[in-house]
Design an enzyme around this catalytic site. Sequence first.
Site, PDB file in Angstrom:
ATOM      1  CG  ASP A 208      -2.416 -44.823 -25.648  1.00 53.04           C
ATOM      2  OD1 ASP A 208      -1.901 -43.920 -24.738  1.00 53.04           O
ATOM      3  OD2 ASP A 208      -3.546 -44.875 -25.457  1.00 53.04           O
TER       4      ASP A 208
ATOM      5  CG  HIS B 286      22.484 -28.044 -21.721  1.00 53.83           C
ATOM      6  ND1 HIS B 286      23.162 -28.558 -22.900  1.00 53.83           N
ATOM      7  CD2 HIS B 286      22.715 -26.687 -22.163  1.00 53.83           C
ATOM      8  CE1 HIS B 286      23.622 -27.975 -23.794  1.00 53.83           C
ATOM      9  NE2 HIS B 286      23.404 -26.576 -23.485  1.00 53.83           N
TER      10      HIS B 286
ATOM     11  CG  ASP C 245      19.366 -20.083 -22.275  1.00 54.37           C
ATOM     12  OD1 ASP C 245      18.549 -19.728 -23.266  1.00 54.37           O
ATOM     13  OD2 ASP C 245      20.663 -20.598 -22.716  1.00 54.37           O
TER      14      ASP C 245
ATOM     15  CG  ASP D 220      18.675 -19.256 -27.308  1.00 49.66           C
ATOM     16  OD1 ASP D 220      18.363 -19.139 -26.008  1.00 49.66           O
ATOM     17  OD2 ASP D 220      19.572 -19.891 -27.929  1.00 49.66           O
TER      18      ASP D 220
ATOM     19  CG  HIS E 106      28.769 -21.802 -23.035  1.00 47.41           C
ATOM     20  ND1 HIS E 106      28.622 -20.543 -23.859  1.00 47.41           N
ATOM     21  CD2 HIS E 106      28.661 -21.617 -22.114  1.00 47.41           C
ATOM     22  CE1 HIS E 106      28.076 -19.706 -23.026  1.00 47.41           C
ATOM     23  NE2 HIS E 106      28.145 -20.293 -21.829  1.00 47.41           N
TER      24      HIS E 106
ATOM     25  CG  HIS F 170      23.529 -21.182 -30.823  1.00 46.01           C
ATOM     26  ND1 HIS F 170      22.346 -20.613 -31.237  1.00 46.01           N
ATOM     27  CD2 HIS F 170      23.468 -20.979 -29.842  1.00 46.01           C
ATOM     28  CE1 HIS F 170      21.461 -20.409 -30.413  1.00 46.01           C
ATOM     29  NE2 HIS F 170      22.333 -20.662 -29.257  1.00 46.01           N
TER      30      HIS F 170
ATOM     31  CG  HIS G 127      21.706 -25.060 -31.043  1.00 47.70           C
ATOM     32  ND1 HIS G 127      21.684 -25.974 -29.874  1.00 47.70           N
ATOM     33  CD2 HIS G 127      21.785 -23.869 -29.883  1.00 47.70           C
ATOM     34  CE1 HIS G 127      21.680 -25.487 -28.744  1.00 47.70           C
ATOM     35  NE2 HIS G 127      21.628 -24.131 -28.887  1.00 47.70           N
TER      36      HIS G 127
ATOM     37  CD  GLU H  34      24.312 -18.694 -26.123  1.00 43.18           C
ATOM     38  OE1 GLU H  34      23.868 -19.201 -25.006  1.00 43.18           O
ATOM     39  OE2 GLU H  34      23.844 -19.316 -27.127  1.00 43.18           O
TER      40      GLU H  34
ATOM     41  CE1 TYR I 118      26.969 -20.150 -17.264  1.00 36.97           C
ATOM     42  CE2 TYR I 118      29.096 -20.213 -18.367  1.00 36.97           C
ATOM     43  CZ  TYR I 118      27.470 -19.912 -18.284  1.00 36.97           C
ATOM     44  OH  TYR I 118      27.007 -19.409 -19.496  1.00 36.97           O
TER      45      TYR I 118
ATOM     46  NE  ARG J  46      23.434 -19.074 -21.252  1.00 39.88           N
ATOM     47  CZ  ARG J  46      23.272 -20.402 -20.207  1.00 39.88           C
ATOM     48  NH1 ARG J  46      24.455 -20.521 -19.691  1.00 39.88           N
ATOM     49  NH2 ARG J  46      22.317 -20.943 -20.055  1.00 39.88           N
TER      50      ARG J  46
ATOM     51  CD  GLU K 190      21.183 -17.007 -25.594  1.00 41.80           C
ATOM     52  OE1 GLU K 190      20.523 -17.694 -24.601  1.00 41.80           O
ATOM     53  OE2 GLU K 190      21.104 -17.945 -26.728  1.00 41.80           O
TER      54      GLU K 190
END
Length: 441
Positions: A41, A244, A261, A272, A351, A355, A362, A385, A389, A406, A408
Amino acid sequence: MASHQTLLNERARRRRHLLRAVGTGGIAILPAAAEQVRSRDTHHPYRQNSDFFYFTGFEEPDAIAVFIPGRKQGEYLMFCRDRDPQREQWDGKRTGVMLAPQVLECDDAFPIDDIDDILPGLIEGCDQVYHTFGLDPEFDAQLMSWINQVHAKTRGWQNTPTEFVALDPLMHEMRIGKSRTEIGQMRRAGQLTAAAHIRAMQVCAPDMMEYALEAELGYCYRREGAFHAFEPIVAGGENACTLHYITNREPLKDGDLVLIDSGAELDGYAGDVSRTFPVNGRFSDPQREVYEVVLSAYHAAMAAVQSGNAFCDPHDAAVQELTRGLVKLGLLKGRVNNLIRAGEHTRFFPHRTSHWLGLDVHDVGEYKTDKAWRELEIGNVLTIEPGLYIPSGPGIPKHYRGIGIRVEDDVAVARDGADVISAGAPLSVEDIEATMATSSG
Ligand code: MG
């Protein structure tokens, strides 16, 4: 900071645009987001549907906005929860039907509980129903039942809707072009995000847990009234190679890098930003070598952010630099253009570079029109970005294994190129090391 009146004017302008796009004979139906159960709940913190928020600024659930161009008694109607002192004691204040026209600037408002009695009558006489189909199957079914009621009642004696039209492309084409006010709002989200990254650099130390570093970001956001725009990635060492990675529960090791990130959501708009820095404050030589490659890709991509360029141009520029760097580091062998054509770079950069960014991290809007990449226009906002890797594994020189990087930032397309709206967090090796040498106090 945009004034309340400026925001009201913006929304009024958006609604006029939407009414024009839908046109006489159409009715557009736009429901608020439903509350989402987290467990049993308890609910997730409520987040309004971005399209609904864009046109109404209304943050309550159980609401439906209806737009009927040319309707004499009012073109913009709102169904919402009515006042209920008992419920409000538990869940907080509601705007209510009586105040809604004043607060939301709608022409009329009705209790959401009366929608079954009122909406079919509004649909009657319309030819097209505009709605985002497929988002909420339950609502789609309800909408069909209202339309069937209208068909059954009028039996061909009156216009009834014969056409269903997707509402999302209309709304999303609008949202892709940000106004000056919106870019101002997004700059605030970007700068708050940058400030959180600076704080993370200043407090980071060996043996700290990833979640403890994550907590510093949340502290920066919440004390300014912002939220996380998405689950933050705080990835030490090779965790950064999991794109991710959001579990954020391992210790940060001396000698490793940490990739963050993260983005603040402020007044609905997302930041972002990614930064990668050494846990102990000093880059090792191999870490610096890989970092410089990513940074040169970042600058090449930024230079390609120009109105009139294709959306893919920043990505292509980044891929060129990254692949050149991968050859220099000895991670790929061959001619740069051949390697790119064969997709070899995607082993280390799987990647894309950009975006859209806006109310959604996104953000909405097509990337291609008629199969061609769309042209960047002044007022578009996108991320830049690039990353590399490098997993541990055979064929990888030992000193590069497990390095994930990375970088960005968020960029508005401006008259003279890239306007970096998230500027503020250090980028160069020297600036990062200098920032980390000063404590946050
Ligand atoms: Mg990001």
